[in-house]
Write a protein that holds these residues in place. Sequence first.
Motif, PDB file in Angstrom:
ATOM      1  N   ILE A  71      37.885  36.615  94.577  1.00  0.00           N
ATOM      2  CA  ILE A  71      37.471  38.015  94.473  1.00  0.00           C
ATOM      3  C   ILE A  71      38.136  38.787  95.613  1.00  0.00           C
ATOM      4  O   ILE A  71      38.027  38.392  96.778  1.00  0.00           O
ATOM      5  N   ALA A  72      38.830  39.839  95.279  1.00  0.00           N
ATOM      6  CA  ALA A  72      39.479  40.698  96.275  1.00  0.00           C
ATOM      7  C   ALA A  72      38.878  42.090  96.152  1.00  0.00           C
ATOM      8  O   ALA A  72      38.980  42.721  95.098  1.00  0.00           O
ATOM      9  N   CYS A  73      38.246  42.566  97.198  1.00  0.00           N
ATOM     10  CA  CYS A  73      37.586  43.865  97.118  1.00  0.00           C
ATOM     11  C   CYS A  73      37.831  44.664  98.389  1.00  0.00           C
ATOM     12  O   CYS A  73      38.314  44.141  99.390  1.00  0.00           O
ATOM     13  N   GLY A  74      37.498  45.947  98.319  1.00  0.00           N
ATOM     14  CA  GLY A  74      37.651  46.805  99.483  1.00  0.00           C
ATOM     15  C   GLY A  74      38.156  48.179  99.107  1.00  0.00           C
ATOM     16  O   GLY A  74      38.177  48.582  97.934  1.00  0.00           O
ATOM     17  N   ASP A  75      38.595  48.886 100.127  1.00  0.00           N
ATOM     18  CA  ASP A  75      39.173  50.221  99.968  1.00  0.00           C
ATOM     19  C   ASP A  75      40.687  50.052  99.978  1.00  0.00           C
ATOM     20  O   ASP A  75      41.303  49.894 101.030  1.00  0.00           O
ATOM     21  N   PHE A  76      41.293  50.112  98.785  1.00  0.00           N
ATOM     22  CA  PHE A  76      42.736  49.882  98.653  1.00  0.00           C
ATOM     23  C   PHE A  76      43.546  51.165  98.782  1.00  0.00           C
ATOM     24  O   PHE A  76      44.772  51.099  98.837  1.00  0.00           O
ATOM     25  N   ASN A  77      42.900  52.318  98.777  1.00  0.00           N
ATOM     26  CA  ASN A  77      43.589  53.600  98.902  1.00  0.00           C
ATOM     27  C   ASN A  77      44.728  53.736  97.895  1.00  0.00           C
ATOM     28  O   ASN A  77      45.855  54.124  98.231  1.00  0.00           O
ATOM     29  N   LEU A  78      44.436  53.434  96.641  1.00  0.00           N
ATOM     30  CA  LEU A  78      45.347  53.646  95.529  1.00  0.00           C
ATOM     31  C   LEU A  78      44.496  53.907  94.299  1.00  0.00           C
ATOM     32  O   LEU A  78      43.322  53.545  94.248  1.00  0.00           O
ATOM     33  N   VAL A  79      45.088  54.565  93.308  1.00  0.00           N
ATOM     34  CA  VAL A  79      44.317  54.968  92.131  1.00  0.00           C
ATOM     35  C   VAL A  79      44.790  54.187  90.913  1.00  0.00           C
ATOM     36  O   VAL A  79      45.904  53.647  90.893  1.00  0.00           O
ATOM     37  N   PRO A  80      43.945  54.094  89.866  1.00  0.00           N
ATOM     38  CA  PRO A  80      44.360  53.402  88.639  1.00  0.00           C
ATOM     39  C   PRO A  80      45.613  54.024  88.035  1.00  0.00           C
ATOM     40  O   PRO A  80      45.880  55.216  88.190  1.00  0.00           O
ATOM     41  N   LYS A  81      46.392  53.207  87.365  1.00  0.00           N
ATOM     42  CA  LYS A  81      47.638  53.580  86.685  1.00  0.00           C
ATOM     43  C   LYS A  81      48.791  53.828  87.656  1.00  0.00           C
ATOM     44  O   LYS A  81      49.897  54.146  87.222  1.00  0.00           O
ATOM     45  N   SER A  82      48.540  53.713  88.960  1.00  0.00           N
ATOM     46  CA  SER A  82      49.639  53.853  89.911  1.00  0.00           C
ATOM     47  C   SER A  82      50.478  52.581  89.911  1.00  0.00           C
ATOM     48  O   SER A  82      50.061  51.534  89.395  1.00  0.00           O
ATOM     49  N   ASP A  83      51.662  52.648  90.505  1.00  0.00           N
ATOM     50  CA  ASP A  83      52.542  51.477  90.547  1.00  0.00           C
ATOM     51  C   ASP A  83      51.895  50.332  91.321  1.00  0.00           C
ATOM     52  O   ASP A  83      52.037  49.163  90.941  1.00  0.00           O
ATOM     53  N   LEU A  84      51.200  50.639  92.400  1.00  0.00           N
ATOM     54  CA  LEU A  84      50.573  49.592  93.195  1.00  0.00           C
ATOM     55  C   LEU A  84      49.397  48.966  92.441  1.00  0.00           C
ATOM     56  O   LEU A  84      49.170  47.753  92.534  1.00  0.00           O
ATOM     57  N   TYR A  85      48.643  49.754  91.714  1.00  0.00           N
ATOM     58  CA  TYR A  85      47.538  49.203  90.912  1.00  0.00           C
ATOM     59  C   TYR A  85      48.090  48.280  89.824  1.00  0.00           C
ATOM     60  O   TYR A  85      47.561  47.179  89.598  1.00  0.00           O
ATOM     61  N   LYS A  86      49.154  48.713  89.160  1.00  0.00           N
ATOM     62  CA  LYS A  86      49.747  47.882  88.110  1.00  0.00           C
ATOM     63  C   LYS A  86      50.269  46.574  88.685  1.00  0.00           C
ATOM     64  O   LYS A  86      50.187  45.524  88.030  1.00  0.00           O
ATOM     65  N   PHE A  87      50.798  46.620  89.893  1.00  0.00           N
ATOM     66  CA  PHE A  87      51.273  45.394  90.518  1.00  0.00           C
ATOM     67  C   PHE A  87      50.133  44.392  90.697  1.00  0.00           C
ATOM     68  O   PHE A  87      50.292  43.193  90.453  1.00  0.00           O
ATOM     69  N   LEU A  88      48.965  44.884  91.093  1.00  0.00           N
ATOM     70  CA  LEU A  88      47.824  43.988  91.299  1.00  0.00           C
ATOM     71  C   LEU A  88      47.345  43.365  89.989  1.00  0.00           C
ATOM     72  O   LEU A  88      47.063  42.170  89.928  1.00  0.00           O
TER      73      LEU A  88
END
Length: 584
Positions: A377-394
Motif C-alpha cells: 500500500i502506497a499512500c500520502g500526499d503525492f501533489n499530482l492529480v488524476p489523468k496527469s502523466d505522473l498519475y498514469k505512470f503510477l
Amino acid sequence: MDVTVNENNIVRADDTSQTKSQKRRYSSGNSSTSNQADVIRDQMRNDDPAIVDLTIDDASIIDLTVTASKSERTDAPKFYRDLEGSAVKHKDNSMGSLFSRLKESKPFQSGASRSGSPKPVEAFSELENKASRCSLNPPSKKHKKNENDLSPETNEVPREFPPYKSQRKWEWTYMGKQHLFGDGRYQSCGTDFTVMSYNVLAQNLLYDNMYLYYNSKEKHLQWDYRKHILLKEIKEQMPDILCLQEVNLDHYKSFFTPELTELGYKGEFQKRTGSDKFDGCATFYNTKRFKMVKCQHLRYYRQHRILDRDNIAVIMKLQPITRQEHSPQICIANTHLLFNPRRGDVKLAQMVLLLAEIDKLTVTTGEDGRTSHIPTIACGDFNLVPKSDLYKFLVEGYIHFEGLEANLLSGQRGGRRGRDTYLDRNFLPLELNISKYCTYIKENQLDMPPSNQISDSQDRSRNEMLSGSSNSQWKPESSQNTTSEFGQNTGHLWHNLNLVSSYKHKIERLGRSVREVTTFHGQDSAIVDYIFYNVTERNSEKGRLMLLGRWGLLSEDELHELGTFPCKNHPSDHLPLISHFLLE
C-alpha cells in the motif's frame, strides 16, 4: 432506602424500593397517570435498573412511556416532538444512553400501534438521530485549564448544516459487502484492516502560508484548538494503520506519540531534510493487530539539481498478529512529494526513488524464478492529480518522459506559470544506480526486465493503443541515442508494482460525474491525496490484497457550504482518506 444527592441536585436511587412521592418526581404530575407511570417504571427497572437514574427532570419522558403502552395511539408525533425539543433544549450528556435504554425497554417494544402507524421503536430511532445531531456533547469542565484554553467547544457547531462527517458515507465493494455483511458463505479467510492517510497541516507550514487561510478564524488555526479535533477524528475511526503527513517534529514528540501510545499505537517518524524544515511523515500501527518487521526511512535529497529538495518517505513492513504461524506480510509506504506544480521533473525523480525502495523491500522470487511483490500500500500526499502523466505512470506502470513539459507533469493548477522546461533522457543521475524498471541495479546485472515484466514489444503495442497520451508516442529504435549498460537514460520508465487507487475520483452518489476533493482551502481545491494498493492483475483488481470499502469523499460544492478549511469542525486543509482491505 438510601437516596444520594450529587452536586447538581440529581436524585439517584441506591435501592430498588421507592416511595410513591419519590416516584412521582419522575412522573408527569398528573394524578390520573401517576399510578400507571409507577407500573411502567417498575417494568423498566426490571428490564434495566439504571433507567431510573435520569439526569433530566422532564415530565414528558414518562408521559411518552405511558402513552406508548396504550393499545391505541393517535398523537405519537406530538410526544416525539416534545421529547426531541427537550433533548435539544437541555443538551445533556445522558440523552444518548437514555434513548438506547428507552428504546430497548419493554413498554416501547410491546407498544406497537395499530392501523398502520409507525412503531414507537422506529420513530424513536429517527428521533435519536435528530437529537444526536443537534445536541453534541460539550467538553467537560475539568479539562478546561483556564479562560484562554482553546479546546473546541462542540456545542457551538452551527445548526444550519451537520458536520461534514455526516455527509461522508462508506462505499463498499461487492467483496466488501459479502465479507462484512454476508451470511457467511462468501466470507473469505484472511485479515481485514483499515488504513487512514491524512495530511494534518503542520503548524509551521500554516504560518508560512497564511494567505491561503485568510477566510479561517484565527482561533481555528491555532494548534491548541486543532489538535483536539485531530485526535477526536482518529479516535472516531481507530484505523489499524495511520499514515500522517506534515507532522511537526515537536508535536510528534509532545502530542501524537503520547496520545496514540495510550490508544495502543506505535510509530516511526522521518523529518524532512534541511535545517529549516520542521515537519515530516509519521506512520503508526495498532500493536494489537500488527507487529513491525522492518522500517526504511527514505530521504529524497541528493547532491544533484533534480533531487535537491527535502521531501521524504517512511516505508514499513508489517506482519498481522494472527494465530497462524507464518502470516503474510504487507508493505506500507507513506510519502509527501514536492508541491511545486512547475517541477514535475523533481516529482518524477522522487517517485522513481520511492518505487525502487518499495521494490527492494517487497520483491520475492518464487521457485519458478519469477519475481513478485508482497501486498503493498502506497499512500500520502503525492501533489499530482488524476489523468496527469505522473498519475498514469503510477497506475499504468509506464511513462515515456523524454520531451514532456516538467510544469505539466503533475497536472496541478499553476503549473503553466513560468517558462517551459522539457525533460531529456538524461534527467536521472546515473549515481542513483536505478534501472529503467525502477529497480536498484545489482552487481553484474544485465539490461533485463524483471522475469514477470512484459516485453518491450508488448509494451509498445499496449501503449500505442492508448488514446491521446503523449506517453504512448514511441520513437523508432534507430532514432534513439545509445543507452547505458543498465538501461538508464532511455527516455522510458517502467515499474511492475501493479498499483491501483482505492478511490475512483468521482462521487458515485452524485451520479459519477462530480469529482472528489481531498484538499480544500481559500485558494484551491483538488485531488492530491491517494491510497494505492497493488494487485495481481491490474484490470481485474484482484490480488492477495483486496479492497473492501472506502470512506467516501465530498465534492467542491459540498465543501463550499461548510466554509474554508481549517474551520470549527475540521482541523486541516486536507480530508482524511480511509480504506478497508482484506489481506489473504
